[in-house]
Scaffold this active site. Structure first.
Site, PDB file in Angstrom:
ATOM      1  N   HIS A 158      22.829  -9.828 -25.914  1.00  0.00           N
ATOM      2  CA  HIS A 158      23.280 -10.743 -26.966  1.00  0.00           C
ATOM      3  C   HIS A 158      24.783 -10.915 -26.797  1.00  0.00           C
ATOM      4  CE1 HIS A 158      19.422 -10.410 -29.056  1.00  0.00           C
ATOM      5  NE2 HIS A 158      19.497  -9.102 -28.865  1.00  0.00           N
ATOM      6  N   ASP A 217      14.462  -2.379 -20.678  1.00  0.00           N
ATOM      7  CA  ASP A 217      14.448  -3.240 -21.868  1.00  0.00           C
ATOM      8  C   ASP A 217      15.789  -3.952 -22.004  1.00  0.00           C
ATOM      9  OD1 ASP A 217      13.418  -4.565 -24.057  1.00  0.00           O
ATOM     10  OD2 ASP A 217      13.769  -2.936 -25.462  1.00  0.00           O
ATOM     11  N   PHE A 274      15.561 -11.850 -19.964  1.00  0.00           N
ATOM     12  CA  PHE A 274      16.615 -12.629 -19.313  1.00  0.00           C
ATOM     13  C   PHE A 274      16.915 -13.927 -20.064  1.00  0.00           C
ATOM     14  CE2 PHE A 274      16.388 -10.738 -14.722  1.00  0.00           C
ATOM     15  CZ  PHE A 274      16.892  -9.544 -15.206  1.00  0.00           C
ATOM     16  N   ASN A 277       9.297 -13.463 -25.139  1.00  0.00           N
ATOM     17  CA  ASN A 277       9.883 -13.923 -26.401  1.00  0.00           C
ATOM     18  C   ASN A 277      11.133 -14.763 -26.151  1.00  0.00           C
ATOM     19  OD1 ASN A 277      10.981 -11.449 -25.520  1.00  0.00           O
ATOM     20  ND2 ASN A 277      11.767 -10.956 -27.544  1.00  0.00           N
ATOM     21  N   HIS A 334       4.830  -3.225 -27.563  1.00  0.00           N
ATOM     22  CA  HIS A 334       5.968  -2.775 -28.368  1.00  0.00           C
ATOM     23  C   HIS A 334       5.364  -2.224 -29.644  1.00  0.00           C
ATOM     24  CE1 HIS A 334      10.138  -3.508 -30.239  1.00  0.00           C
ATOM     25  NE2 HIS A 334       9.389  -2.973 -31.187  1.00  0.00           N
TER      26      HIS A 334
END
Length: 444
Positions: free
Chosen positions: A312, A308, A62, A93, A177
């Site tokens: 962007h 997932d 988010f 991240n 991952h």
């Protein structure tokens, strides 16, 4: 008196579809019966529709803090409840990355009073935060996230001794991952030598190859078995990886596997039409891989379905191959895309509920969520399996303003979403202030 009474519902829960009424009071499911006679402040007639536990998405990005030009907790959680997701687990991240207890609690503070869905946050791993992982309170986070392959951000854990020590000291589920970065870097160099910066997006699945995925997934499983750690391998993409996981129910499994909605839907044939808009890590691969993942869902090799979700901006996505970031917005149409595949005969509706609702709650030991049971949180979704909706940009809730599903007609629509007993989505619009709560755990 119930706060809300849902009557004539086809309740999809624990492997069965049963005609039931559902009585809700104080945010909890108080009663389930074929016919409930008690009065209610509000009644919903669900005739002809199915009532599901809310989807629990164990993998979202988010983008808050630090990347809020792409997304934020308020905008993306609104999109999530519009798509039938009532709880989510968000990745570390961000900027700064979530690598210690202070940054973890700072994210909970950001979500409090702003999240439309229930929320949890992962504690990230790095090459140099082993002591923070050792000191981690299991009640403060859903799990430990390890990037065993470089993706978006700078959290790659590639020191062998550090990886070994994280698995040895993990008291809660480890989510990975899995891609082998050196293999990918060599493939990128070969592609750049041939094409320069203008690498075709259709090569993404070859650059982030099946061999890179399999090597890293195998290593994670080896470490989990060595240390008897609870491992959850995220977003699997290849036929070969399916053989690494045991079929059958999730109960008692040390190692579990996840598939994401875009890997169940798209194939490499879609790169020609969508290009960077389906560029993601791990990459979408062949139709044979997609079909193998679907089979693995039905066999029980895949235990969890998630998104997932990783938005962007349109501007960022319009760059050439090496400049276009990986990831796409998915939460608003994740459940409808799965319902569409139920209607197409790929899955049973009970299977989708098991993988997207029950099993995330089991894997991460969530307290009284993920099922339609008396005493459980009233996180519920009413869906119309016969209703078709075309995905249009004008109806998107994402801050980034686009979707890889644009122009697609999905059959299976979310008509009502309840979070902690509060009607938050009425099928067309948000209808309440943020009602999300911090997720808690039944861990002893």
């Amino acid at each position: 008196m119930f706060d809300l009474l849902i009557v004539n519902a086809r309740v999809v829960n624990e492997g069965a579809i049963t005609p039931l009424d559902v009585g809700i009071r104080d945010g909890r499911i108080e009663a389930l019966a074929p016919q409930l006679e008690r009065n209610a402040r509000e009644t919903v007639d669900a005739r002809g529709r199915h009532l599901l536990p809310g989807m629990i998405d164990d993998q979202v990005h988010f983008r808050e803090p630090g990347l809020t030009h792409k997304a934020d907790i308020a905008s993306e959680s609104a999109a999530a409840v519009a798509g039938g997701i009532t709880s989510y687990m968000e990745m570390p991240n961000v900027k700064p990355p979530t690598l210690d207890s202070d940054s973890l609690e700072a994210k909970y503070a950001l979500a409090r009073g702003r999240s439309h869905a229930n929320y949890a946050f992962y504690h990230g791993a790095s090459n140099d935060n082993l002591e923070a992982i050792k000191a981690l309170d299991p009640q403060t986070t859903c799990g430990i996230k390890i990037f065993m392959g470089a993706s978006t951000g700078n959290m790659l854990v590639d020191e062998a001794d550090t990886l070994d020590a994280i698995f040895a000291n993990a008291a809660i589920p480890v989510a990975t991952h899995c891609e082998d970065t050196p293999m990918i870097q060599r493939a990128e160099a070969r592609a750049r030598a041939r094409y320069g910066d203008d690498v075709p997006f259709a090569l993404h699945g070859e650059i982030r190859s099946r061999e890179a995925c399999y090597k890293s997934s195998s290593l994670a499983i080896e470490l989990a078995r060595k240390h008897h750690a609870r491992l959850h391998v995220l977003h699997l993409t290849t036929l070969e990886e399916m053989a690494l996981f045991e079929p059958g129910p999730i109960d008692g499994k040390l190692i579990t596997a996840e598939a994401c909605v875009h890997h169940l839907w798209f194939s490499d044939a879609d790169y020609e039409r969508l290009g960077s808009f389906i560029k993601c890590n791990p990459a979408i691969k062949t139709a044979a891989d997609r079909d193998a993942i679907r089979r693995a869902v039905n066999e029980g090799r895949i235990d969890v379905i998630a998104t997932d979700h990783a938005p962007h901006t349109l501007e960022e996505k319009q760059a050439p191959y090496f400049g276009a970031p990986s990831g796409m917005p998915l939460v608003q149409h994740a459940l409808p895309s799965l319902l569409t595949q139920v209607n197409a005969g790929h899955f049973e509706l009970t299977t989708i509920v098991e993988k997207a609702c029950h099993n995330p709650a089991k894997r991460f030991e969530l307290e009284r969520r993920g099922f339609i049971r008396e005493g459980y949180a009233a996180d519920l979704v009413l869906v119309d399996m016969e209703k078709s909706v075309e995905v249009q940009r004008s109806g998107l809730r994402y801050k980034c303003g686009w979707s890889p599903f644009e122009g697609t007609t999905l059959k299976g629509a979310v008509e009502l979403t309840l979070v902690n007993g509060v009607r938050v989505w009425d099928g067309t619009q948000l209808c309440a202030a943020p009602a999300g709560q911090r997720l808690t755990y039944d861990r002893r």
